[in-house]
Write a protein that holds these residues in place. Structure first.
Motif, short mmCIF file in Angstrom:
data_model
loop_
_atom_site.label_atom_id
_atom_site.label_comp_id
_atom_site.label_asym_id
_atom_site.label_seq_id
_atom_site.Cartn_x
_atom_site.Cartn_y
_atom_site.Cartn_z
N PRO A 73 -4.65 3.60 -2.37
CA PRO A 73 -5.92 4.16 -1.89
C PRO A 73 -6.22 5.52 -2.50
CG PRO A 73 -4.68 3.20 -0.08
CD PRO A 73 -3.76 3.21 -1.25
N GLY A 74 -5.17 6.30 -2.84
CA GLY A 74 -5.39 7.63 -3.42
C GLY A 74 -5.85 7.59 -4.86
N GLY A 75 -5.63 6.47 -5.54
CA GLY A 75 -6.12 6.27 -6.90
C GLY A 75 -5.74 7.36 -7.87
N MET A 76 -6.67 7.66 -8.79
CA MET A 76 -6.41 8.62 -9.85
C MET A 76 -6.23 10.04 -9.31
SD MET A 76 -8.64 9.45 -13.28
CE MET A 76 -8.58 7.76 -13.86
N ARG A 77 -6.92 10.36 -8.23
CA ARG A 77 -6.78 11.71 -7.65
C ARG A 77 -5.35 11.97 -7.22
NH1 ARG A 77 -5.56 15.86 -6.48
NH2 ARG A 77 -6.64 17.50 -5.30
N GLU A 78 -4.70 10.95 -6.71
CA GLU A 78 -3.31 11.09 -6.27
C GLU A 78 -2.36 11.13 -7.46
OE1 GLU A 78 -2.43 9.37 -2.19
OE2 GLU A 78 -1.28 8.03 -3.52
N ALA A 79 -2.61 10.29 -8.47
CA ALA A 79 -1.73 10.22 -9.63
C ALA A 79 -1.90 11.41 -10.56
CB ALA A 79 -1.99 8.92 -10.42
N LEU A 80 -3.02 12.13 -10.44
CA LEU A 80 -3.27 13.33 -11.25
C LEU A 80 -3.45 14.53 -10.34
CD1 LEU A 80 -5.77 11.86 -13.89
CD2 LEU A 80 -3.30 12.18 -14.13
N HIS A 81 -2.51 14.69 -9.43
CA HIS A 81 -2.65 15.77 -8.44
C HIS A 81 -2.34 17.13 -9.07
CE1 HIS A 81 1.73 15.92 -8.26
NE2 HIS A 81 1.78 14.63 -7.97
N ARG A 82 -2.54 18.16 -8.29
CA ARG A 82 -2.37 19.53 -8.77
C ARG A 82 -0.97 20.06 -8.43
NH1 ARG A 82 -6.83 17.18 -9.63
NH2 ARG A 82 -8.82 18.02 -8.88
N LYS A 83 -0.72 21.29 -8.84
CA LYS A 83 0.55 21.94 -8.50
C LYS A 83 0.67 22.07 -6.98
CE LYS A 83 0.56 24.85 -12.68
NZ LYS A 83 0.42 26.25 -13.18
N GLY A 84 1.86 21.81 -6.49
CA GLY A 84 2.10 21.95 -5.06
C GLY A 84 1.58 20.81 -4.22
N GLU A 85 1.04 19.77 -4.85
CA GLU A 85 0.49 18.64 -4.10
C GLU A 85 1.39 17.40 -4.18
OE1 GLU A 85 -4.30 19.70 -4.50
OE2 GLU A 85 -3.43 18.06 -5.68
N GLU A 86 2.63 17.57 -4.61
CA GLU A 86 3.55 16.45 -4.66
C GLU A 86 3.68 15.80 -3.28
OE1 GLU A 86 4.68 19.54 -7.70
OE2 GLU A 86 4.36 19.53 -5.52
N TYR A 87 3.60 14.48 -3.27
CA TYR A 87 3.83 13.67 -2.07
C TYR A 87 2.76 13.88 -0.99
CZ TYR A 87 8.21 13.68 -4.59
OH TYR A 87 9.14 13.60 -5.58
N VAL A 134 0.86 -1.18 0.00
CA VAL A 134 0.00 0.00 0.00
C VAL A 134 0.90 1.23 0.00
CG1 VAL A 134 -1.87 1.20 1.18
CG2 VAL A 134 -1.70 -1.28 1.35
N GLY A 135 0.72 2.10 -1.00
CA GLY A 135 1.65 3.22 -1.06
C GLY A 135 1.13 4.45 -1.76
N TYR A 136 2.09 5.32 -2.10
CA TYR A 136 1.82 6.61 -2.73
C TYR A 136 1.93 6.47 -4.24
CZ TYR A 136 2.74 11.33 -4.48
OH TYR A 136 2.71 12.49 -5.20
N HIS A 137 0.95 7.02 -4.95
CA HIS A 137 0.88 6.97 -6.41
C HIS A 137 1.51 8.24 -6.97
CE1 HIS A 137 -0.32 4.74 -9.77
NE2 HIS A 137 -1.63 4.90 -9.75
N MET A 138 2.71 8.13 -7.54
CA MET A 138 3.36 9.31 -8.10
C MET A 138 2.64 9.80 -9.35
SD MET A 138 7.48 9.42 -7.65
CE MET A 138 7.96 8.06 -8.70
N MET A 139 2.98 11.00 -9.77
CA MET A 139 2.35 11.61 -10.95
C MET A 139 2.38 10.65 -12.14
SD MET A 139 0.90 13.96 -12.67
CE MET A 139 0.81 15.22 -11.41
N LEU A 140 1.21 10.40 -12.72
CA LEU A 140 1.02 9.53 -13.89
C LEU A 140 1.42 8.08 -13.64
CD1 LEU A 140 2.33 11.91 -16.72
CD2 LEU A 140 0.00 11.66 -15.85
N GLY A 141 1.63 7.73 -12.39
CA GLY A 141 1.99 6.35 -12.08
C GLY A 141 3.34 5.95 -12.61
#
Length: 688
Positions: A512-526, A434-441
């Motif tokens: 758990p963050g799914g697409m919202r995490e992988a397609l986050h906004r500016k300044g929302e890294e990590y 279970v982990g963090y989904h980086m930008m665009l996976g």
């Protein structure tokens, strides 16, 4: 016409094929055993539909990867030599019959039946490169039409249909696959049109359903008008129809060159042509080739008038450089006419797709989620782990990411010690990462490949439904774009699939963050975007799965966000595009409120940077074994959920701090080291 009754054929004197029931003729060679399907298997009284005999294989062949890898060494020359051997072994007399290659592996339990229907060569060895691997997941029967046979197309349809009906009667819950190549594609579609009530799955490799504006139509016309003394030249023209991917053109008499010379000029430089021609000229009479061209014409006409009746699940394999048949256009026509049809395009391949060196049929079937052992696809039960060569072939296009991002992976042992590599990840499941989904996976490729290369662990990812189906045709990328992920075991998110994966002791990847995490906004890294309620804890406890929290860092070192979702929604054209794309895919989390519930589909605009480095940190495994009753409590389950989330955040913070001390964080620092130590060497990083 012949009348079909349960378990037998009633012949009406139309064809010797229909009267050929009880003979036990067998032709044996060093590589295969052929029979008229009259083996005493006890499965049916229909001699045409009975199982062809084969030499029993050891169960070790199922897992003997060395033996499976040998298939890749087969080349066009083997196809030619084996074809000649096969035909010569039994004088190639008698009616059409089924055979099973001896080099097939022993199939898995409940494997579906695959009937291979060849092109107009009729030999039935078109799967020579794929026998071993296909034989692991299918019960393979190949149709062989002897060179002296003059069975009409309609009677060939009756033969295949009788086998299909007999096998369906024997195992009604098992799908039957019809793999038709060129002319065999017409045969498969004809049988499917006549049997819409039977669960058929069609794989059509460059089907010859459209002769208009094709080279084959010119060849058929030519065969009808040229003098008989020039018929031997047809061997050269027709050689491409049985597997040589070469340039084809029709030489017109009267152009100033002998037809033979003109044809030879067409094939100059074709490596396979010279060796193939000697085999074809020796074993296939010219009269046979001309006969089969004529029945090909009737086959295309027969199928064109019956496509509306086909209800079978269909996968069309279309070559972009098929000089015999305009397959890109025809495959698109089939996709629009057939209710359950997908296309896989191979832009640099020719007509003989199945015989090309870099083509792997099993990889295509698995990537398209086209393999099933029941009426409906089971993403867990029907998944077949890749062989080493198959994984390597799929991974090769992504290998640049290993060089560009040179991922650092550290894990935590059960005693709490942090180590380089993935030693801390248990080899036995069930395990839930279970982990963090980086930008665009972007972390998926190195994560999946490292686990496979180091520990032969197949990581089954829980993925968004957009990778598996569309609600409608629109501007979303074609589904084939995600074939590699599906081939490696990705499954659509659902409680049922999650349950089955854990119950089968798989290694499961969950974001758990799914697409919202992988397609986050500016300044929302990590930043984690997890739902408020716990979604996985109690299911993991039910099966005693070990939960491994992990963090990933590095997206900010490879790109800078220029336009995010908020920016794009301010542009009317982009806003309309996002709304259209979102409407094409299934939505998730209807029972969840807030921005995590459903992320609109969009692609952020990112400015690339000189690559930095990816970092992975896998925390200490969290045991759930023995806590099933305790975690039935919503409060206790939520406490563990928050613990896992906190641990993921801790792993991310650890990596962000530690990477500041990595002198090889930038690719410009790594390249000199790799140049001197080898690009496969382990580049140093920060101290643990």
């Amino acid at each position: 016409m012949a009348a079909i009754s349960t378990g037998t054929y009633t012949a009406a004197g139309v064809s010797p094929l229909l009267q050929y029931r009880n003979s036990c003729l067998r032709i044996t060679s060093a590589r295969f055993k052929i029979a008229s399907a009259a083996a005493t298997t006890g499965r049916s009284t229909n001699s045409i539909g009975q199982q062809p005999p084969t030499v029993p294989m050891s169960n070790n062949s199922i897992t003997d990867s060395t033996e499976l890898e040998q298939t890749t060494t087969l080349i066009m020359k083997d196809f030619m030599e084996w074809s000649k051997d096969m035909i010569a072994s039994g004088s190639d007399g008698g009616p059409p019959r089924w055979f099973s290659p001896l080099d097939c592996a022993a199939p898995m339990e409940d494997s579906p039946l695959l009937l291979y229907l060849p092109g107009i060569d009729g030999v039935g060895l078109g799967l020579i490169k794929h026998h071993k691997r296909l034989g692991r997941i299918f019960d393979i029967w190949c149709l062989h039409v002897p060179v002296t046979d003059r069975t009409s197309f309609s009677d060939l349809v009756y033969l295949v249909e009788a086998t299909v009906r007999s096998e369906h009667h024997h195992a009604p819950r098992r799908p039957i696959y019809l793999l038709g190549e060129s002319f065999g594609g017409c045969l498969a579609l004809a049988v499917a049109a006549r049997n819409p009530h039977i669960d058929l799955a069609l794989i059509l490799a460059n089907p010859a359903t459209r002769l208009r504006e094709s080279q084959l139509e010119n060849l058929i016309t030519l065969s009808e008008v040229i003098p008989e003394q020039l018929h031997p030249s047809m061997v050269k023209l027709l050689s491409v129809t049985t597997g040589v991917p070469a340039r084809v053109a029709v030489a017109i008499p009267g152009s100033g060159h002998l037809l033979q010379q003109a044809v030879a000029e067409l094939f100059r430089g074709d490596v396979a042509f010279s060796s193939y021609l000697s085999v074809l000229a020796d074993v296939v009479p010219v009269e046979t080739l001309i006969w089969r061209l004529k029945i090909l014409k009737s086959a295309a006409s027969f199928v064109s008038s019956r496509l509306h009746a086909v209800r079978a699940q269909t996968l069309v394999l279309s070559s972009g450089k098929d000089h015999l048949i305009p397959n890109p256009e025809e495959s698109e026509k089939l996709r629009k006419m057939l209710p359950n049809c997908e296309i896989r395009r191979f832009n640099n391949s020719g007509h003989a797709l199945l015989l090309e060196a870099d083509f792997n049929l099993v990889t295509v079937i698995m990537g398209a989620n086209f393999y099933r052992r029941g009426r409906h696809l089971d993403f867990v039960r029907d998944f077949v782990p890749p062989s080493t060569s198959e994984f390597d072939s799929v991974y090769q296009p992504y290998r640049w990411m290993e060089v560009a991002f040179n991922p650092v992976m550290i894990s935590t042992l059960e005693n709490g010690n942090i180590v380089r590599g993935l030693t801390g990840i248990p080899s036995e499941g069930p395990v839930l990462l279970v982990g963090y989904h980086m930008m665009l996976g972007l972390e998926l490729v190195p994560l999946v490949s490292r686990l496979w290369n180091e520990h032969k662990i197949v990581l089954r990812g829980i993925a968004h439904p957009l990778m598996f189906k569309r609600l409608r045709e629109g501007k979303m990328p074609v589904l084939s774009m995600y074939d590699d992920y599906r081939f490696m075991g990705a499954v659509p998110v659902s409680a049922t699939n999650f349950y089955k994966l854990l119950s089968s002791k798989s290694h499961v990847l969950l974001y758990p963050g799914g697409m919202r995490e992988a397609l986050h906004r500016k300044g929302e890294e990590y930043k984690l975007f997890w739902p408020e309620q716990s979604e996985f804890v109690r299911m993991a406890a039910r099966f005693g799965a070990k939960i491994i929290p992990f963090g990933t860092v590095g997206e900010d070192d490879i790109g800078q966000m220029l336009l995010d979702y908020d920016d794009m929604m301010k542009v009317p054209y982009l806003k309309a595009l996002i709304e259209e794309l979102t409407g094409d895919v299934e939505k998730l989390r209807y029972d969840t409120e807030g921005e995590v519930s459903n992320q609109d589909v969009h692609l952020p605009i990112i400015l690339p940077k000189v690559p930095g480095r990816f970092y992975f940190y896998f925390g200490k495994p969290i045991e759930t074994a023995g806590r099933k009753e305790e975690l039935k409590s919503r409060e206790k389950a939520h406490e563990l959920y928050l613990e896992v989330k906190s641990e993921v955040e801790r792993c991310i913070d650890y990596l962000k701090e530690k990477r500041e001390n990595d002198s090889y964080r930038n690719i410009m620092a790594r390249l000199p080291y790799q140049a001197s130590h080898g690009f496969d060497s382990e580049v140093p990083t920060f101290d643990l």
